[in-house]
Design an enzyme around this catalytic site. Structure first.
Site, mmCIF file in Angstrom:
data_model
loop_
_atom_site.group_PDB
_atom_site.id
_atom_site.type_symbol
_atom_site.label_atom_id
_atom_site.label_comp_id
_atom_site.label_asym_id
_atom_site.label_seq_id
_atom_site.Cartn_x
_atom_site.Cartn_y
_atom_site.Cartn_z
ATOM 1 N N ASN A 182 -10.387 -44.751 -29.326
ATOM 2 C CA ASN A 182 -9.468 -43.377 -29.208
ATOM 3 C C ASN A 182 -8.700 -42.966 -30.248
ATOM 4 O O ASN A 182 -8.729 -41.734 -30.601
ATOM 5 C CB ASN A 182 -8.595 -43.659 -27.983
ATOM 6 N N HIS A 186 -3.941 -54.230 -29.258
ATOM 7 C CA HIS A 186 -4.261 -53.036 -29.913
ATOM 8 C C HIS A 186 -3.205 -52.378 -30.764
ATOM 9 O O HIS A 186 -3.527 -51.443 -31.387
ATOM 10 C CB HIS A 186 -4.150 -52.010 -28.273
#
Length: 208
Positions: free
Chosen positions: A133, A41
């Site tokens: 997100n 990530h």
């Protein structure tokens, strides 16, 4: 006299506008904290760290993140690693975009993408958040999805229900072997975006 003053003002304004278009905000998305450093990530942070190390740049702790300045071929690249955590990335992007007077077309956001195989590159001038997100918050805060995003494939090699663990997990051994070459390419992409332009950069690197 009036004509001369107007001409001088016009000339000055042109120079300012030229300088204005030569500044770019390069945003690497990730999460702060030692536990996230080598996770999939955090590829956005990793790309900027690679470029900074290669060019002997230092990141400075600033409002809402860490910032390094890179000058290349008459362009200024502001490398930003937000410290707001992924879900609030838009706050840092908006603050530095406004503070440095950088237009949306000069923003370049680097993020991971589960829908692309490992290391695959996808550069787009706009688009949906794709369930990411960080991009979702940037879209919300900027009230726009019209900024360039560089998606770095991390693949989707995880079992059902294990997406979070996979995304926040470390690279496997095969990925670690291939990462240096991919990071080098990513650094070249950043420079190409500011010097060769978006269209040429997409033509050269998309799918590579």
């Amino acid at each position: 006299m009036i004509k001369w003053i107007n001409k001088l003002f016009s000339s000055t304004k042109t120079v300012e506008n030229t300088d204005y278009m030569k500044k770019f905000l390069i945003v690497g998305l990730g999460n702060i904290g030692a536990e996230y450093v080598n996770t999939r990530h955090n590829i956005g942070f990793k790309v900027l760290d690679h470029l900074a190390k290669k060019e002997s740049l230092s990141f400075e702790t600033v409002k809402l993140g860490a910032l390094a300045e890179y000058k290349f071929k008459g362009r200024t690249f502001l490398l930003l690693k937000p410290n707001t955590y992924m879900n609030l990335s838009g706050k840092a992007v908006k603050y530095w975009m406004d503070k440095e007077n950088i237009p949306k077309e000069n923003i370049f956001v680097i993020t991971d993408d589960l829908n692309l195989s490992f290391g695959t590159i996808r550069i787009k001038p706009k688009g949906s958040d794709g369930g990411h997100n960080g991009l979702k918050n940037i879209n919300l805060v900027l009230n726009s999805n019209e900024y360039t995003r560089f998606r770095f494939g991390i693949s989707d090699e995880f079992k059902k229900g294990q997406q979070v663990d996979y995304v926040l997990g470390d690279w496997d051994e095969i990925e670690k072997e291939k990462l240096p070459e991919r990071l080098e390419t990513a650094s070249e992409i950043i420079k190409a975006f500011g010097t060769a332009g978006l269209e040429n950069t997409m033509t050269t690197y998309n799918g590579k």
